[in-house]
Scaffold this active site. Structure first.
Site, PDB file in Angstrom:
ATOM      1  N   GLU A   1       0.796  -1.211   0.000  1.00 21.46           N
ATOM      2  CA  GLU A   1       0.000   0.000   0.000  1.00 21.46           C
ATOM      3  C   GLU A   1       0.835   1.270   0.000  1.00 21.46           C
ATOM      4  O   GLU A   1       0.505   2.254  -0.680  1.00 21.46           O
ATOM      5  CB  GLU A   1      -0.955  -0.004   1.192  1.00 21.46           C
ATOM      6  CG  GLU A   1      -2.122  -0.982   1.071  1.00 21.46           C
ATOM      7  CD  GLU A   1      -1.760  -2.447   1.298  1.00 21.46           C
ATOM      8  OE1 GLU A   1      -0.608  -2.723   1.698  1.00 21.46           O
ATOM      9  OE2 GLU A   1      -2.612  -3.306   1.075  1.00 21.46           O
TER      10      GLU A   1
ATOM     11  N   HIS B   1     -11.651  -4.199   9.459  1.00 21.51           N
ATOM     12  CA  HIS B   1     -12.197  -4.131   8.102  1.00 21.51           C
ATOM     13  C   HIS B   1     -13.479  -3.307   8.031  1.00 21.51           C
ATOM     14  O   HIS B   1     -14.253  -3.458   7.097  1.00 21.51           O
ATOM     15  CB  HIS B   1     -12.466  -5.547   7.571  1.00 21.51           C
ATOM     16  CG  HIS B   1     -11.253  -6.212   7.006  1.00 21.51           C
ATOM     17  ND1 HIS B   1     -10.120  -6.438   7.744  1.00 21.51           N
ATOM     18  CD2 HIS B   1     -10.971  -6.705   5.770  1.00 21.51           C
ATOM     19  CE1 HIS B   1      -9.206  -7.048   6.985  1.00 21.51           C
ATOM     20  NE2 HIS B   1      -9.694  -7.216   5.790  1.00 21.51           N
TER      21      HIS B   1
HETATM   22  C1  LIG Z   1      -2.431  -4.763   4.166  1.00 20.26           C
HETATM   23  C2  LIG Z   1      -3.471  -5.568   3.490  1.00 20.26           C
HETATM   24  N1  LIG Z   1      -3.665  -5.407   2.175  1.00 20.26           N
HETATM   25  C3  LIG Z   1      -4.608  -6.112   1.539  1.00 20.26           C
HETATM   26  C4  LIG Z   1      -5.376  -7.012   2.209  1.00 20.26           C
HETATM   27  C5  LIG Z   1      -6.470  -7.801   1.484  1.00 20.26           C
HETATM   28  N2  LIG Z   1      -6.157  -9.227   1.430  1.00 20.26           N
HETATM   29  C6  LIG Z   1      -6.617 -10.074   2.345  1.00 20.26           C
HETATM   30  S1  LIG Z   1      -6.079 -11.634   2.098  1.00 20.26           S
HETATM   31  C7  LIG Z   1      -5.216 -11.180   0.705  1.00 20.26           C
HETATM   32  C8  LIG Z   1      -4.427 -12.178  -0.081  1.00 20.26           C
HETATM   33  C9  LIG Z   1      -3.302 -12.677   0.720  1.00 20.26           C
HETATM   34  O1  LIG Z   1      -2.572 -13.619   0.005  1.00 20.26           O
HETATM   35  P1  LIG Z   1      -1.451 -14.459   0.763  1.00 20.26           P
HETATM   36  O2  LIG Z   1      -0.709 -13.606   1.699  1.00 20.26           O
HETATM   37  O3  LIG Z   1      -0.659 -15.140  -0.270  1.00 20.26           O
HETATM   38  O4  LIG Z   1      -2.269 -15.488   1.649  1.00 20.26           O
HETATM   39  P2  LIG Z   1      -3.342 -16.541   1.120  1.00 20.26           P
HETATM   40  O5  LIG Z   1      -4.648 -15.859   1.144  1.00 20.26           O
HETATM   41  O6  LIG Z   1      -2.936 -16.966  -0.236  1.00 20.26           O
HETATM   42  O7  LIG Z   1      -3.292 -17.639   2.113  1.00 20.26           O
HETATM   43  C10 LIG Z   1      -5.361  -9.821   0.473  1.00 20.26           C
HETATM   44  C11 LIG Z   1      -4.725  -9.117  -0.640  1.00 20.26           C
HETATM   45  C12 LIG Z   1      -5.152  -7.137   3.595  1.00 20.26           C
HETATM   46  N3  LIG Z   1      -5.857  -7.955   4.355  1.00 20.26           N
HETATM   47  N4  LIG Z   1      -4.186  -6.418   4.200  1.00 20.26           N
END
Ligand SMILES: Cc1ncc(C[n+]2csc(CCOP(=O)(O)OP(=O)(O)O)c2C)c(N)n1
Ligand SMILES: Cc1ncc(C[n+]2csc(CCOP(=O)(O)OP(=O)(O)O)c2C)c(N)n1
Ligand SMILES: [Mg+2]
Ligand SMILES: [Mg+2]
Lengths: 325, 344, 325, 344
Positions: free
Chosen positions: D60, D130
């Site tokens: 971000e 959230h």
């Molecule tokens: C700082 C932040 N940015 C964006 C998000 C939105 N978000 C929630 S889960 C996710 C994907 C995360 O992917 P990963 O870390 O690879 O974990 P996975 O879901 O694949 O287990 C995103 C972008 C968030 N929770 N926090």
């Protein structure tokens, strides 16, 4: 070294089994829309949590991210307290204040999970700092996804942990996706996360994250170093999420096309539960009947827990202001 | 009671707290320098050594998370920012995690008693990125406590209280106050968090002021006394929790309210306190409330622009007189000469 | 390749000279306490700015950090507008609104400097994104210090720039210190920043940052690749700051002991100005008289500029609200 | 005029702006998914392709800096956050750089017309990290513009205006409004930034509301009409700049002010607007101002706690009646059933 005993191997299988059956049952119940909390199921990724947590000691602490049920359970969390949290009940592990992404269970060494990417990587590092300051032989572990490795805080934490030689194990569950975004739109081609961690002077290993025995072995090896005061370590576990990013469905049920059904099926072929079971059978470490009996036991635990959770009590509206400061 | 400077008082509060509680440690950029955050960490380093007072790389967000993780294991970390403006980088950890920790985990994950000390800059061309005061911004969010010592006694007392509190506390220390002298008890007497202080009693007008503006308000009040105007000055001290009772009692007594803040008006302290009075002491108000805050622009650098940007004692005095429908004579003489020479 | 012409070498020397004489004069005047703006002088580090900027084209853009005078000047900024900014005059490059750390000069390809560590690394990356989107052959450059490599934003930017193959050159002036903190309290021992950048798939080089010809050559080489569409590059220039972190004095004048006078003197032995001059003389690329004449010219420029700056006008208080939105 | 949903209106505003200005591009997590930020970026992607609508890694802070750097080169980036809570990580770039850019460089570095779109969550157990709304926090700082569309027409109009503005603009879109239908002009008609909107005229009480609370206030006003109470509802729309004139005109007319916000009270919109009235319309106030905001705690997850946490139409109606010293009958019936089924 670290050739696990038969007992350990059986426990590892049982752990994977418990995680799988719990998540599958919760996902099924989630479809009733009575669990009102955005939930990221960990089906398919159980071997990481099971393998790493088996290598931990009671006094170690675990931190997790949004996809946290596996870590909570593998660390000894109760299905009841988890399910009650999803149902928003006062008996939930976070008393219905946290929801699926904000679990806690300090009594069994699971500190917290949190929904903001990368957050707990630093927090685990800080717990490790406390351990080092106190000279106690405890280790902190953070579980997180591949997308957390895009956040600056990951590198700030790596740099700090290595500079101070902190007893922290950073476990990346690389499931190839962040929500619906594949690795290639997020990382330069040829990226090896272990290379990045190594450039920060961490010991770093990549492992098949669907092989619970391999995960356990790699984690044990790295943890040995951590406990010997050799500083932090990084473990990248290659794995795959079976269900949609958030929610209980398969992507193909929802007509999403960001990844193919073939890809999913290829990964389901590498099912961590089946592989662990096949290995036990092949090595004569368990019989088919035992596997089945364990499944029955787990299902019983899960069924009893979710029923009790659903019958739990709602928090009193008057308790809204509990625990603010 | 002997006098100490604000900087000495901050130092003494920290040292006494560290004596009482071995779990306290201090980190952040420059805490172990010979200059030690304008002298406030020098004695702590001398007394407790580098295992409890140590430097940190430039990594505001992770460092805050690290403090949280250490606090969760029983430590009481003090994270110091030489300028609070750098804290934006740490807002996620501070607001999305530390502030919510106790609540969000249903009280089951314990508490994270992180203390953040951060210095607010002003003037001498520090410019827009080194002279903000983030108190209202932080205090919008439940779960944090946010305090601003103005007088040396509170510099010590609030430090002690913050380090005895079980939750995250942010202390915003104003750079322009570090040299201010005043009586400070030798004993470790905490200033309770969430309690404002009537630092001067009066009957005609209440001035609620934050941080440096308390000192400016006291100067204005002294001058106005000569004009026959009796000003009550309330040092807000804590912007979360906000001591509504003390503020309201004063407003109900005088019927007139001026609020003077070190940050901007919009969504700031001056509006909050004015709203409080308008909601809860309306019947006692004899006239409109007045807000005094920074000019509605980023902080400039050039001296004449800085002079126009910051409200000061004469601005307060003029505003008070106008609230009483009196015209002001030349009041500029009450503002101290700006003889700051650094280190900024 | 890139063996610079004599003309280029003479220009490189002249650039170092101009930076040195300007900063020294400004530092001397700063002691009068009439420049009311916290200032980070770049004396000793001139070869980095001079070497890199000589390798740039007119349409390229440069971003800088708090220690920015060298970059501003090497990119063609006027001594007058810089000095006027320090004096808080309306004629300052930022009209007395920015101060020493917030310079701008878009007309000569110097976009901005900023005082928050790491900030402009991302911003330069964003300008490079715009260039790539527009298909124009421009390059963005960010100058920053070793401490900025502790901030997460550096890694977020590396990852992004490499993923998108952006035309950005990231130049780290590693002067071994962040304020008074040496590298070893901030980075794991054995750290090579180039290794980190390479793990993000950037082409990365380390160079003697006190050798203006070497800097120029390395920058030219990396910039060639950037211009050929090979994506971002990282250049680490090893150098040393002579004066205190902020302000015009030597540390020993202030009795600071975080680094030794011997260390400083060893680095002053490696003075980028003297080394460049000696090289020109040794190669017969310039005579002593020429060097001296250039110095006189520069001093003349500087003296005239600072006098004019000091005589500049104060911003009107009524202009306080100019340019808010 | 045809009706569109809020989501369709956001999409149409974006598409029309992108048609007019080829410098606009859209990035951020999930903008190019088939679900495209609740459908709001789908059409833009279809029309303008992946070169102008593209995904971003989770980063971000740098992403915001990247948008600034692109804007400085003539682009008009739109950065989208699926939840505005993630923006804390980007506060440094947004507040310490984008907001100050034009001012701090004396107007000489041009401007950085970055538009940040960020979604505000509510309910369905989204929890404390959230479901915040950072509008007051952001709007405290000069240099930013911060708007909150409540009605579909403004979802489109404010998007168009933001994308024509020369400075950084943050648009906070409320998740609970995405399905709301209303008339939206087909032509690209911008809603001017910094202008509030009297969405319902009335004579007894002014309710100034932000975002979702506008819809709740309208529901309350309709019910109160049956009780013979005439409520004027002002949709604040822009929290920086704040349209003081429209608010003050309404307060001067009705003499009574209730402010209803989607964030917390302390240092928030409800206090700001209350203070404005108390300072500038004091003589016209017939009674104390009233503030309605989130309960003073982090957002809980469990349904009964969420129900207690959020103010709604019935809360507004009850408050209005109490301001008029009338007791309220059972008003819960005016609150719509919560039938949200996701995607959250
Ligand atoms: C700082 C932040 N940015 C964006 C998000 C939105 N978000 C929630 S889960 C996710 C994907 C995360 O992917 P990963 O870390 O690879 O974990 P996975 O879901 O694949 O287990 C995103 C972008 C968030 N929770 N926090
Ligand atoms: C985000 C942030 N944290 C801390 C600071 C305070 N600070 C200003 S300059 C500086 C040292 C920077 O060192 P380096 O990046 O190596 O550059 P150098 O001063 O050595 O040229 C620090 C810590 C800051 N400006 N911004
Ligand atoms: Mg992933
Ligand atoms: Mg340095």
């Amino acid at each position: 070294m670290h050739s696990p005993t038969i007992e350990t191997r059986r426990r590892l299988y049982q752990s994977v089994l418990r995680l799988r059956r719990t998540e599958e049952r919760l996902a099924a119940l989630y479809r009733d829309q009575e669990m009102r909390t955005p939930t990221h199921f960990g089906v398919g990724q159980e071997a990481v949590a099971a393998g790493v947590c088996e290598a931990l000691d009671a006094q170690d602490v675990v931190y997790s991210h949004h996809r946290c049920h596996n870590h909570y359970l593998a660390r000894g969390g109760s299905v009841f307290a988890l399910a009650a949290e999803l149902y928003g009940r006062d008996e939930g592990c976070s008393r219905g204040r946290g929801g699926s992404v904000h679990l806690t269970g300090p009594d069994h060494g699971f500190m917290i999970s949190s929904a903001i990417l990368g957050q707990t990587i630093a927090v685990a590092t800080g717990s490790a700092l406390a351990f080092k300051m106190d000279g106690v032989p405890r280790v902190a572990v953070a579980f997180f996804g591949d997308a957390a490795c895009e956040e600056g805080i990951f590198y700030e934490s790596l740099n700090y942990a290595a500079t101070h030689g902190l007893p922290v194990l950073l476990v990346c569950e690389n499931n190839l996706y962040s929500t619906e975004s594949p690795l290639q739109v997020r990382q330069p081609s040829g990226t090896q996360l272990c290379e990045r961690a190594a450039a920060f002077k961490l010991r770093a290993e990549q492992v098949d994250g669907n092989d619970v025995f391999a995960v356990h072995q790699a984690a044990s090896r790295l943890l040995d170093g951590v406990r010997q005061g050799r500083g932090p370590a990084f473990l990248e576990c290659m794995t795959y999420r079976w269900l949609e990013h958030v929610g209980p469905c398969f992507d193909h049920e929802m007509n999403r096309s960001y990844r193919s059904r073939e890809e999913l099926e290829a990964w389901m072929e590498r099912c961590p539960l089946r592989r662990a079971g096949d290995a036990l059978l092949a090595q004569g470490a368990a019989t088919r009947d035992e596997l089945e009996a364990w499944r029955v036991d787990v299902d019983h635990e899960v069924e009893e827990a979710v029923a009790r959770a659903k019958a739990g009590s709602w928090p009193e509206p008057e308790s809204l202001f509990d625990n603010v400061y | 009671m002997r006098n100490l400077t604000y900087a000495e008082a901050l130092s003494e509060g920290l040292v006494q707290a560290m004596e009482q509680d071995p779990a306290i440690f201090v980190t952040g950029i420059a805490v172990d320098y010979s200059s030690g955050i304008f002298g406030t960490t020098v004695e702590a380093l001398r007394r407790f050594g580098p295992s409890r007072v140590f430097d940190a790389p430039a990594m505001e967000n992770a460092l805050t998370g690290i403090a949280i993780g250490a606090a969760a294991m029983g430590k009481r970390p003090v994270v110091v920012h030489p300028r609070n403006d750098f804290m934006f980088l740490a807002f996620d950890q501070l607001i999305n995690l530390a502030a919510k920790w106790r609540y969000m985990y249903g009280g089951r994950a314990g508490r994270v008693p992180v203390v953040v000390r951060a210095v607010v800059g002003k003037g001498w061309g520090q410019g827009a990125t080194h002279s903000q005061s983030l108190h209202a911004t932080l205090a919008h969010f439940p779960g944090l406590k946010v305090v601003l010592p103005a007088l040396p006694a509170d510099a010590k007392g609030l430090t002690l209280a913050a380090l005895q509190d079980d939750g995250p506390v942010v202390i915003l220390e104003h750079r322009s106050l570090f040299g201010l002298s005043g009586p400070v008890p030798e004993e470790p007497v905490p200033t309770p968090l969430g309690v404002a202080n009537v630092v001067r009693a009066g009957t005609d007008v209440t001035v609620v002021a934050a941080s440096l503006m308390v000192v400016e308000a006291l100067r204005a009040a002294a001058e106005l006394e000569k004009e026959g105007v009796s000003v009550e000055v309330v040092d807000i001290r804590s912007v979360r929790p906000l001591d509504e009772a003390t503020i309201l009692a004063s407003v109900r007594k005088t019927g007139r309210l001026l609020v003077a803040d070190t940050s901007w008006e919009l969504y700031g302290v001056s509006s909050e306190v004015a709203a409080l009075a308008a909601e809860r002491a309306f019947a006692d108000l004899k006239g409109p409330v007045r807000r005094l805050a920074l000019a509605n622009c980023p902080a400039p650098v050039s001296a004449p622009l800085e002079a126009a940007f910051y409200p000061k004692a004469s601005t307060i005095a003029t505003a008070v007189l106008s609230m009483l429908r009196r015209t002001a004579g030349p009041l500029g003489g009450i503002d101290p000469a700006d003889d700051f020479k650094g280190p900024y």
